[in-house]
Design a protein around this motif. Structure first.
Motif, PDB file in Angstrom:
ATOM      1  N   VAL A  84       0.850  -1.187   0.000  1.00  0.00           N
ATOM      2  CA  VAL A  84       0.000   0.000   0.000  1.00  0.00           C
ATOM      3  C   VAL A  84       0.884   1.234   0.000  1.00  0.00           C
ATOM      4  O   VAL A  84       1.834   1.329   0.784  1.00  0.00           O
ATOM      5  N   HIS A  86      -0.496   4.505   0.265  1.00  0.00           N
ATOM      6  CA  HIS A  86      -1.095   5.415   1.256  1.00  0.00           C
ATOM      7  C   HIS A  86      -2.301   4.751   1.890  1.00  0.00           C
ATOM      8  O   HIS A  86      -2.999   3.973   1.245  1.00  0.00           O
ATOM      9  N   GLU A 100      -9.237   4.147   3.304  1.00  0.00           N
ATOM     10  CA  GLU A 100      -9.060   3.823   1.893  1.00  0.00           C
ATOM     11  C   GLU A 100      -7.596   3.496   1.672  1.00  0.00           C
ATOM     12  O   GLU A 100      -6.710   4.246   2.074  1.00  0.00           O
ATOM     13  N   ILE A 102      -4.606   2.976  -0.920  1.00  0.00           N
ATOM     14  CA  ILE A 102      -4.174   3.337  -2.263  1.00  0.00           C
ATOM     15  C   ILE A 102      -2.944   2.480  -2.548  1.00  0.00           C
ATOM     16  O   ILE A 102      -1.881   2.662  -1.947  1.00  0.00           O
ATOM     17  N   HIS A 103      -3.141   1.508  -3.443  1.00  0.00           N
ATOM     18  CA  HIS A 103      -2.083   0.554  -3.750  1.00  0.00           C
ATOM     19  C   HIS A 103      -1.060   1.167  -4.707  1.00  0.00           C
ATOM     20  O   HIS A 103      -1.311   2.187  -5.344  1.00  0.00           O
ATOM     21  N   LYS A 107      -4.766   1.398  -7.745  1.00  0.00           N
ATOM     22  CA  LYS A 107      -6.087   0.890  -7.383  1.00  0.00           C
ATOM     23  C   LYS A 107      -6.369   1.214  -5.925  1.00  0.00           C
ATOM     24  O   LYS A 107      -5.456   1.309  -5.108  1.00  0.00           O
ATOM     25  N   THR A 108      -7.650   1.368  -5.616  1.00  0.00           N
ATOM     26  CA  THR A 108      -8.043   1.704  -4.251  1.00  0.00           C
ATOM     27  C   THR A 108      -9.008   0.659  -3.710  1.00  0.00           C
ATOM     28  O   THR A 108      -9.666  -0.053  -4.468  1.00  0.00           O
ATOM     29  N   ARG A 110     -11.576   0.132   0.060  1.00  0.00           N
ATOM     30  CA  ARG A 110     -12.002   0.653   1.358  1.00  0.00           C
ATOM     31  C   ARG A 110     -12.151  -0.488   2.355  1.00  0.00           C
ATOM     32  O   ARG A 110     -12.644  -1.554   2.007  1.00  0.00           O
TER      33      ARG A 110
END
Length: 132
Positions: A84, A86, A100, A102-103, A107-108, A110
């Motif tokens: 990840v 973030h 959430e 953020i990879h 891609k994200t 939740r």
């Protein structure tokens, strides 16, 4: 004078130890899960799930739905732990929050979180939930 210093030191240590668990954010809670998972610490990674989530995984193991794996081992086969870039808190309502992820590929995903015993834990109760 020595007794007063010892008492003051003990009070300062207690105050400091009280602050360490209380300040964890949902994002830090998920990050703690990731760090444990990356280190291969199945027990600590499992502990970063909510009480209800852990009980659900234990129930799956009792029913034989984990292929003979322990709940901790099953965790690593069921949940895709990806790097990840973030972790962002997108909502919080009392003891519940959503982060959430953020990879690295943009891609994200939740992830619902719940605060238990002063720590933010992943809430993954049903078969459609997962840690992307």
């Amino acid at each position: 004078v020595g007794v007063h210093r010892t008492t003051a030191f003990a009070i300062a240590l207690f105050a400091l130890s009280s602050l360490t668990g209380c300040g964890e954010t949902p994002a830090q809670g998920f990050d703690a899960f990731l760090l444990a998972a990356k280190a291969g610490d199945k027990s600590e990674a499992f502990a970063r799930f909510s009480r209800d989530s852990r009980e659900s995984m234990k129930d799956l193991a009792i029913r034989g739905d984990t292929g003979g794996l322990s709940p901790e081992e099953f965790l690593f086969t069921r949940f895709d732990v990806r790097p990840v870039e973030h972790i962002v808190e997108v909502s919080r309502d009392g003891e519940r929050a959503v982060v959430e992820l953020i990879h690295l590929d943009g891609k994200t995903a939740r992830v619902p979180m719940v605060r238990e015993d002063g720590r933010w834990r992943i809430e993954a109760l049903n078969d459609s939930d997962g840690v992307p």
